[in-house]
Design an enzyme around this catalytic site. Structure first.
Site: not given
Ligand SMILES: Cc1ncc(COP(=O)(O)O)c(C=O)c1O
Length: 399
Positions: A128, A215, A245
Site C-alpha cells: 500500500f 516506504d 504518519k
C-alpha cells in the site's frame, strides 16, 4: 443535518471530542482505549504536552511563509532527520502519498539521467503506497485500482518477500530503475518479511544500480522499535525513504529522504509543494523527534512489545480460528482463519479501537507510550473479543 462530505470512507458511527494519551472520549463521554493511533499517526498518544506546546507557540509566532523563502525550522528538521537516519537530503510534503510520489519522480528522473526513456519501478504484491494515481498504481491491491484505470505506466509487480522473483524481474526488465517496498506491509496484513529479505533487496539494487526505495510511512518514527525499521537490519541503507504518519503526531507532514544515487536528482523547478515543510509542521515534527529521544519512547516499545505478544499467545493459546500472532515492535497482527471485519464495530462496544486489514488480520497500532496497565487492558479486551467472535461463528456454523 445533511451530510455533504463525499462518501469516500465507510465510517463507524462514533465521533470523538477529545483525547489524552492512549484514550479518546466520544460525544457521550464514553472512553475508548485507542489501539490504532489514528492508523500509526499519534505515536506519542493524543494531546502530548510537548507537541501541543510546540504547536501552540509556533501558531502564535508563524504558521506559514513559502518555500520561495528560507525556512530555518525546515532546515533544522532536515538536518535532524538526515543525522538520525544516515540519509543525505530531505524533501518535505504533507502526506505519505506525496512522499511516495516524490520517490517515484526521483526514480523516473534518475532513469532518464541514465538514458532510460521509459523507466520501470518494481513494486510488490500486497503493498500500500497511497491513493494518488501513481501511488495507487504502485499499490498491490486490485480493490484500490478498481474504477481508476488506466493506471500509470511504468510499474511491474512481484511477490513480496521473494528474492528469486525480484531477481528474475530485475533480469527481465532492463528499464528497471528502482524497487519500492515497505519494510513490513501494514495495510497488506502486518506481513513481516524474512530476516534476510531487506539485505537481499539492498544487494540486488546495488548490483544493478537500482534505487532501493523504502516506504516507511507506517513503519517509521519508532513504530517497529527503532526510529526507522531499516535500522534493525545490518548493512541496509535505502537510497530513498518515505515518511509521514507519525512524523507530526497528527500534524500533517510527509518527507522523502534521499541518499547515494538518489541525492541531487531533483533540481530547482522539478518538484514542489505549497504547504510542504512549513514552520508549523516542522515544529511539530521536531517536538516529536525530541520527545522520542528524551522520553525514551523506543525503550518502552522494546519493553512492552514482547510482553504484549507473549500475553496474546497465552490468552489465545489453543483458540481454534487463530492462525498466527505476529509483531514488529508496536505493529501487531492477529490473523484469523475467517474474515473478521465486523470486529472493528464490536470492539467499539468494549471501548477499544482496533482495525482489520487483509480481511482476516486484526491490526493493532497502539501509541508507543502506553504503559503496562494499558497494554494489559488491550490484550484482555482484544482476546475477549476474538474468543467471543470465534465462538459465535462456531455456534452459527453448527446450528
Ligand atoms: C505504507 C504506507 N504508505 C503510504 C500511505 C499513504 O499515506 P497517506 O494516507 O498519508 O497519503 C500509507 C497509509 O496508510 C501507508 O501505510
Amino acid at each position: 443535518m445533511t451530510n455533504s462530505v463525499m462518501p469516500t470512507y465507510g465510517r463507524l458511527d462514533v465521533a470523538f471530542t477529545k483525547g489524552k494519551g492512549a484514550w479518546l472520549t466520544d460525544v457521550d463521554g464514553k472512553q475508548y482505549l485507542d489501539a490504532l493511533s489514528g492508523i500509526a499517526v499519534c505515536n506519542l498518544g493524543h494531546a502530548h504536552p510537548a507537541v501541543a506546546e510546540a504547536l501552540a507557540e509556533q501558531a502564535r509566532t508563524l504558521i506559514h511563509t513559502s518555500n520561495i523563502y528560507q525556512i530555518p525550522l525546515q532546515t533544522e528538521l532536515a538536518d535532524k532527520l538526515t543525522k538520525l537516519s544516515g540519509m543525505e537530503q530531505v524533501f518535505f510534503c504533507n502526506s505519505g502519498a506525496e512522499a511516495n510520489e516524490t520517490a517515484i519522480k526521483i526514480a523516473r528522473k534518475y532513469g532518464h539521467s541514465k538514458g532510460i526513456d521509459k523507466p520501470v519501478i518494481i513494486v510488490m504484491d500486497g503493498s500500500f503506497h497511497g491513493r494518488t494515481m501513481a501511488t495507487l498504481t504502485a499499490t498491490g491491491n486490485p480493490k484500490v485500482h478498481a474504477g481508476f484505470e488506466p493506471l500509470v505506466p511504468g510499474f511491474v509487480r512481484v511477490p513480496y518477500n521473494d528474492l528469486d522473483a525480484l531477481k528474475m524481474a530485475i533480469g527481465h526488465w532492463p528499464e528497471a530503475v528502482a524497487v519500492m517496498l515497505e519494510p513490513v506491509q501494514g495495510e497488506g496484513g502486518v506481513k513481516i518479511p524474512d530476516a534476510d529479505y531487506l539485505v537481499g533487496v539492498r544487494e540486488l539494487c546495488t548490483q544493478r544500480q537500482l534505487l532501493m526505495m523504502l516506504d516507511e510511512v507506517q513503519t517509521g518514527i519508532g513504530r517497529t522499535g527503532s526510529l526507522f525499521a531499516f535500522q534493525q537490519v545490518e548493512d541496509v541503507l535505502p537510497d530513498v525513504m518515505m515518511l509521514a504518519k507519525g512524523l507530526g503526531n497528527g500534524m500533517p507532514i510527509g518527507a522523502c529522504l534521499a541518499s547515494g544515487l538518489a541525492t541531487d536528482v531533483l533540481q530547482p523547478g522539478n518538484h514542489g509543494s505549497t504547504f510542504g515543510g512549513n514552520p508549523l509542521a516542522c515544529r511539530a515534527a521536531l517536538a516529536v523527534l525530541d520527545t522520542i529521544a528524551t522520553e525514551h519512547v523506543l525503550d518502552n516499545v522494546a519493553l512492552l512489545s514482547t510482553h504484549i505478544v507473549d500475553s496474546f499467545k497465552q490468552t489465545l493459546a489453543g483458540t481454534e480460528g487463530v492462525k498466527s500472532i505476529r509483531s514488529a515492535g508496536f505493529m501487531f497482527g492477529i490473523e484469523l482463519t475467517i474474515p473478521c471485519a465486523e470486529l472493528v464495530q464490536q470492539a467499539l462496544g468494549k471501548g477499544i479501537l482496533i482495525n482489520v486489514t487483509a480481511d482476516k488480520t486484526i491490526r493493532l497500532l497502539p501509541p508507543l507510550v502506553i504503559n503496562m496497565d494499558e497494554a494489559n487492558t488491550m490484550v484482555s479486551l482484544v482476546s475477549e473479543l476474538v474468543i467471543e467472535f470465534l465462538d459465535s461463528k462456531a455456534v452459527k456454523s453448527v446450528a
